[in-house]
Scaffold this motif. Sequence first.
Motif, mmCIF file in Angstrom:
data_model
loop_
_atom_site.group_PDB
_atom_site.id
_atom_site.type_symbol
_atom_site.label_atom_id
_atom_site.label_comp_id
_atom_site.label_asym_id
_atom_site.label_seq_id
_atom_site.Cartn_x
_atom_site.Cartn_y
_atom_site.Cartn_z
ATOM 1 N N LEU A 1 50.972 7.004 -117.009
ATOM 2 C CA LEU A 1 49.699 6.476 -116.829
ATOM 3 C C LEU A 1 48.627 8.070 -116.730
ATOM 4 N N LYS B 1 45.081 4.993 -111.548
ATOM 5 C CA LYS B 1 46.682 5.135 -111.940
ATOM 6 C C LYS B 1 47.665 4.727 -110.573
ATOM 7 N N ALA C 1 50.084 1.482 -111.349
ATOM 8 C CA ALA C 1 51.440 1.770 -111.659
ATOM 9 C C ALA C 1 52.495 0.878 -110.880
ATOM 10 N N VAL D 1 57.318 3.813 -114.513
ATOM 11 C CA VAL D 1 56.240 3.862 -114.781
ATOM 12 C C VAL D 1 55.721 5.288 -113.857
ATOM 13 N N SER E 1 52.605 7.513 -112.372
ATOM 14 C CA SER E 1 51.369 7.738 -112.359
ATOM 15 C C SER E 1 51.180 9.359 -111.994
ATOM 16 N N ILE F 1 49.464 6.307 -121.604
ATOM 17 C CA ILE F 1 48.317 5.258 -121.454
ATOM 18 C C ILE F 1 47.104 5.941 -120.647
ATOM 19 N N GLU F 2 46.093 5.958 -121.158
ATOM 20 C CA GLU F 2 44.965 6.289 -120.699
ATOM 21 C C GLU F 2 44.054 5.153 -119.770
ATOM 22 N N LEU F 3 43.809 5.752 -118.564
ATOM 23 C CA LEU F 3 42.863 4.745 -117.882
ATOM 24 C C LEU F 3 41.657 5.552 -117.645
ATOM 25 N N TYR G 1 42.302 13.330 -122.448
ATOM 26 C CA TYR G 1 43.075 12.124 -122.105
ATOM 27 C C TYR G 1 43.076 11.210 -123.144
ATOM 28 N N ALA H 1 46.678 9.968 -125.325
ATOM 29 C CA ALA H 1 47.220 8.736 -125.169
ATOM 30 C C ALA H 1 47.232 7.782 -126.447
ATOM 31 N N THR I 1 39.035 0.675 -116.890
ATOM 32 C CA THR I 1 39.310 0.071 -115.857
ATOM 33 C C THR I 1 37.995 -0.354 -115.029
ATOM 34 N N ILE J 1 47.906 -3.854 -119.693
ATOM 35 C CA ILE J 1 48.958 -2.802 -120.061
ATOM 36 C C ILE J 1 50.430 -3.571 -120.501
#
Length: 166
Positions: free
Chosen positions: A5, A13, A17, A74, A76, A98-100, A137, A141, A147, A159
Amino acid sequence: MKIVLIGFMATGKSSVAPVVAGRLGLDVIEMDDLIVEKSNAESIMEIFETDGEAAFRELERAVGKDLQHRDNVVISTGGGVVMDKTIMGYLADGGVLIELSAPFETLIKRISPDIPRPLFADVEQAKALYKLRRPLYSKYAAIHISTDDKSIDDVAQEIVKQVQNL
Ligand code: S3P
């Protein structure tokens, strides 16, 4: 599977996570925790204050290297990893990035002024960092998730759905 993340501070993140890890039966790793463990300090803030940002970034890179071949996890990350191509190489090795994301105004609201964070003392400086990093980011990603106005559970569910479709 190695899920990574990435995203600016306060994009969620660290909250998301463990939920994703729980749903997929994976371990969870908080890079900032491993950095503190590797240092002689008690917190990220203390590393910045005592040894400076360069020392923090060096530790961050060492932790990134340790995670290069981690699987079933996962991760973070800290918001600054995208500034370092070497770290991104380690994280991307076998990983799904994965971009948050959330608008800057949302992030400001999420950050408690009572808990000091490095690089967030001055809002204008933080905004400049946000502008600088936002395209990075997105570039790194493979999956992009907002979010904003979503619960931790909603984001985790998105996700899980996306990685199961890979
Ligand atoms: C940083 C983000 C922080 C932490 C450190 C530096 C950054 O992590 O690694 O304070 O440069 O954006 P979070 O993104 O988890 O807050």
